[in-house]
Design a protein around this motif. Structure first.
Motif, short mmCIF file in Angstrom:
data_model
loop_
_atom_site.label_atom_id
_atom_site.label_comp_id
_atom_site.label_asym_id
_atom_site.label_seq_id
_atom_site.Cartn_x
_atom_site.Cartn_y
_atom_site.Cartn_z
N UNK A 1 6.43 30.23 59.56
CA UNK A 1 5.40 29.98 58.55
C UNK A 1 5.69 28.74 57.72
N UNK A 2 6.97 28.39 57.58
CA UNK A 2 7.34 27.23 56.78
C UNK A 2 6.84 25.92 57.40
N UNK A 3 6.58 25.93 58.71
CA UNK A 3 6.12 24.72 59.38
C UNK A 3 4.60 24.61 59.45
N UNK A 4 3.91 25.64 58.97
CA UNK A 4 2.45 25.62 58.99
C UNK A 4 1.92 24.90 57.75
N UNK A 5 1.03 23.97 57.97
CA UNK A 5 0.38 23.27 56.87
C UNK A 5 -0.86 24.07 56.48
N UNK A 6 -0.71 24.91 55.46
CA UNK A 6 -1.79 25.82 55.09
C UNK A 6 -2.98 25.11 54.45
N UNK A 7 -2.77 23.88 53.98
CA UNK A 7 -3.84 23.19 53.28
C UNK A 7 -4.34 21.95 54.02
N UNK A 8 -4.19 21.95 55.34
CA UNK A 8 -4.83 20.92 56.13
C UNK A 8 -6.36 21.12 56.05
N UNK B 1 2.71 20.63 48.50
CA UNK B 1 3.14 19.49 49.33
C UNK B 1 4.41 18.83 48.81
N UNK B 2 4.71 19.03 47.53
CA UNK B 2 5.97 18.53 46.98
C UNK B 2 7.12 19.49 47.26
#
Length: 353
Positions: A3-10, A173-174
């Motif tokens: 889950x840490x590699x998923x960009x949830x806000x793309x 994102x930070x």
């Protein structure tokens, strides 16, 4: 799956949010004052819009490489803090000049979006997100919370969601959002918008029905989609009038309410309603394709202040799913994004592969 590699806000989060809003509205159309559930034309039109939007995202994904984006260094920390505080002062002054707290008074709320507010809100939104993106410090979260409270007193959920939502995405994102902090932040956002929506609705003197805060969310989604259902047969009949009102004078949302429902109220008509009224299905297709292209490109430029700019644009695009793109202030955020693209034009190269 990591889950840490998923960009949830793309940008695809917009599609997910649209479909979630559609489901909520469909459920709401069964449970409240609506005689019939949403018809298939509404559902198919919204699915078509999602497909076009997704196509715009994929065009950028496969055709563009963005490398070594340019950082903007002329905005100092002191300047950003000063402008953020000025924005808070202006909104506080706005409340004083209005003569009360619009959140608790529907009459005051109708006059709360003054020219002072139109300067204060985008100024605060832009400055706080750039401040977080460039000079993150936990102490600046106090300014975020303070801004949500002061602007929330205007009685509009969108201001609170705009401030808290964009700040959350910037922090995401930070990589400043831990699991615990994320849950707390999301809880504050949800409770804040539910409370403001509920309190504001209860302050309307002519309101006769009673819904709890959760029911109100489903009701609002259903009502907004019901309005869009009534717009579809009128597609293309306003011939660009709503668009012209956005960039001139008048109230586009009030015009939509009067034109479609035949009585005066500030109408939220979904992301698709205004453009459908103005330009029909062709206009909807162009709008969704351009938004997909634009958000995908800004997403690739999220470096430095680009993080804050993308967060603001994405958040207000998500808000537009309900309210509709009728706010000139938010189009100003799109203009800032366009300027970011121009600044980085030399770093955007066509993929030859």
């Amino acid at each position: 799956m990591n889950l840490e590699k998923i960009d949830f806000f793309q940008p695809f989060i917009v599609v997910v949010a649209i479909l979630a809003f559609l489901i909520m509205g469909y459920i709401g159309s069964f449970n409240y004052r609506f005689e019939d559930p949403l018809n298939s034309e509404v559902i198919l039109t919204i699915i078509f819009a999602c497909i076009v939007f997704s196509a715009g995202i994929l065009i950028i994904k496969f055709k563009i490489n963005v490398e070594n984006t340019k950082e903007i260094d002329f905005l100092s920390e002191k300047l950003l803090i000063t402008l953020t505080i000025i924005a808070l002062f202006l909104q506080s002054l706005n409340l004083v000049l209005i003569g009360g707290i619009p959140l608790f008074n529907s009459t005051l709320k109708a006059n709360a979006t003054t020219n002072i507010w139109r300067i204060a809100y985008p100024l605060f939104l832009i400055m706080i997100n750039i401040l977080l993106a460039k000079y993150y410090s936990r102490k600046y979260l106090v300014l975020v919370l303070l801004g949500a409270i002061i602007f929330g007193l205007n009685g509009y959920r969108t201001s609170v969601l705009g401030i808290l939502g964009s700040s959350f995405i910037t922090l995401y994102y930070l990589e400043k959002i831990s699991g615990k902090v994320g849950i707390i932040f999301i809880a504050i956002i949800i409770m804040g918008i539910m409370a403001i929506g509920y309190i504001a609705s209860k302050s309307i003197a002519t309101q006769t029905w009673t819904l709890n805060p959760l029911e109100l969310i489903f009701y609002r989604a259903a009502f907004t989609l019901e309005l869009f259902e009534k717009i579809i047969p009128l597609a293309g009949t306003t011939h660009g009038h709503i668009l012209s009102m956005i960039f001139s004078s008048g109230s586009p949302r009030t015009f939509v309410g009067e034109y479609v429902m035949k009585y005066t109220f500030c109408a939220t008509s979904t992301l698709f309603g205004p453009v459908m009224l103005d330009f029909g299905l062709i206009g909807l297709t162009v709008q969704m394709l351009v938004m997909g292209l634009f958000l995908s490109l800004i997403h690739k430029l999220k470096k430095g202040i680009g993080v804050g700019i993308y967060s603001m644009i994405l958040t207000h695009t998500l808000i537009w799913i309900e309210t509709g793109p009728t706010d000139i202030m938010i189009w100003f955020l799109y203009l800032i994004g366009f300027i970011l693209i121009l600044i980085n034009l030399n770093y955007i190269n066509l993929n030859k592969n």
